[in-house]
Design a protein around this motif. Structure first.
Motif, PDB file in Angstrom:
ATOM      1  N   LEU A  85      -5.261 -12.174  -5.187  1.00 25.77           N
ATOM      2  CA  LEU A  85      -5.341 -11.066  -4.229  1.00 25.77           C
ATOM      3  C   LEU A  85      -6.186  -9.918  -4.768  1.00 25.77           C
ATOM      4  O   LEU A  85      -7.041  -9.377  -4.054  1.00 25.77           O
ATOM      5  CB  LEU A  85      -3.934 -10.586  -3.862  1.00 25.77           C
ATOM      6  CG  LEU A  85      -3.078 -11.597  -3.097  1.00 25.77           C
ATOM      7  CD1 LEU A  85      -1.638 -11.112  -2.990  1.00 25.77           C
ATOM      8  CD2 LEU A  85      -3.658 -11.883  -1.721  1.00 25.77           C
ATOM      9  N   GLN A  90       4.613 -14.421   1.810  1.00 26.58           N
ATOM     10  CA  GLN A  90       3.831 -13.195   1.729  1.00 26.58           C
ATOM     11  C   GLN A  90       3.562 -12.666   3.129  1.00 26.58           C
ATOM     12  O   GLN A  90       3.603 -13.423   4.095  1.00 26.58           O
ATOM     13  CB  GLN A  90       2.510 -13.424   0.991  1.00 26.58           C
ATOM     14  CG  GLN A  90       1.477 -14.199   1.792  1.00 26.58           C
ATOM     15  CD  GLN A  90       0.168 -14.352   1.043  1.00 26.58           C
ATOM     16  OE1 GLN A  90       0.166 -14.750  -0.108  1.00 26.58           O
ATOM     17  NE2 GLN A  90      -0.935 -14.053   1.702  1.00 26.58           N
ATOM     18  N   SER A 101      -0.720 -15.948   4.483  1.00 27.68           N
ATOM     19  CA  SER A 101      -2.009 -16.507   4.082  1.00 27.68           C
ATOM     20  C   SER A 101      -2.472 -17.505   5.128  1.00 27.68           C
ATOM     21  O   SER A 101      -1.668 -18.066   5.863  1.00 27.68           O
ATOM     22  CB  SER A 101      -1.896 -17.189   2.713  1.00 27.68           C
ATOM     23  OG  SER A 101      -0.970 -18.240   2.770  1.00 27.68           O
ATOM     24  N   VAL A 131      -0.863  -6.461   0.493  1.00 23.19           N
ATOM     25  CA  VAL A 131      -0.200  -7.738   0.758  1.00 23.19           C
ATOM     26  C   VAL A 131       1.115  -7.720  -0.017  1.00 23.19           C
ATOM     27  O   VAL A 131       1.134  -7.440  -1.213  1.00 23.19           O
ATOM     28  CB  VAL A 131      -1.070  -8.925   0.310  1.00 23.19           C
ATOM     29  CG1 VAL A 131      -0.317 -10.244   0.486  1.00 23.19           C
ATOM     30  CG2 VAL A 131      -2.393  -8.950   1.065  1.00 23.19           C
TER      31      VAL A 131
END
Length: 163
Positions: free
Chosen positions: A12, A41, A45, A56
């Protein structure tokens, strides 16, 4: 998702995204991942591309199972007002209910019972308010059960002396 936290964070930050981390316990019906692994998350994704600088949130497994454990209370118990307690297999009290009227309550749920093992043995003690003999049951909780109905298995019953 399903990878170690540091690996996920690096991916990330390499893409110029900010990272927030929250630890979560594994609910009985969720896929188990060991401590330190990303469970989920947000944003998810694989969805649409997010702008640089977007935060995130990574939800990371504590490696601990948790479940609400519902116990069917005995209906032939002749004491009305009781407390119901949950004890670990080592005898440590985990939690105790408020006073319950067993003529009106058929089940009791211990909320958010936690374990580092996929199955655990507990003792449930039903103690009358007046100090008379208490009843107990030994249960096994399968934190990896396929359904809520398979979560708790009663292994045995007994009676002891109050004090």
């Amino acid at each position: 998702v399903s990878e170690p936290l540091e690996q996920a964070k690096k991916k990330l930050t390499d893409n110029k995204l900010l990272v927030s981390v929250e630890e979560v316990d594994i609910a009985w019906n969720e896929k188990y991942l060991p401590e330190g692994y990303v469970v989920k998350q947000t944003p998810e994704s694989g969805g649409s591309k997010v702008a640089e600088g977007t935060t995130v949130t990574l939800y990371v497994s504590t490696g601990v199972y948790k479940a609400d454990v519902e116990i069917k209370l005995p209906q032939d118990y002749d004491k009305e007002i009781c407390t119901v307690s949950l004890y670990s297999s080592g005898g440590r009290e985990i939690m105790t209910s408020e006073k319950l009227d067993l003529t009106k309550v058929k089940n009791y749920t211990f909320s958010s019972v936690k374990s580092t093992s996929k199955t655990a043995i507990y003792t449930v003690k039903i103690k009358p308010e007046n100090g008379a003999s208490e009843n107990y049951m030994t249960i096994e909780v399968d934190f990896r059960a396929a359904s809520k109905n398979d979560l708790v298995k009663i292994l045995g019953y007994g009676t002891g002396f109050g004090g």
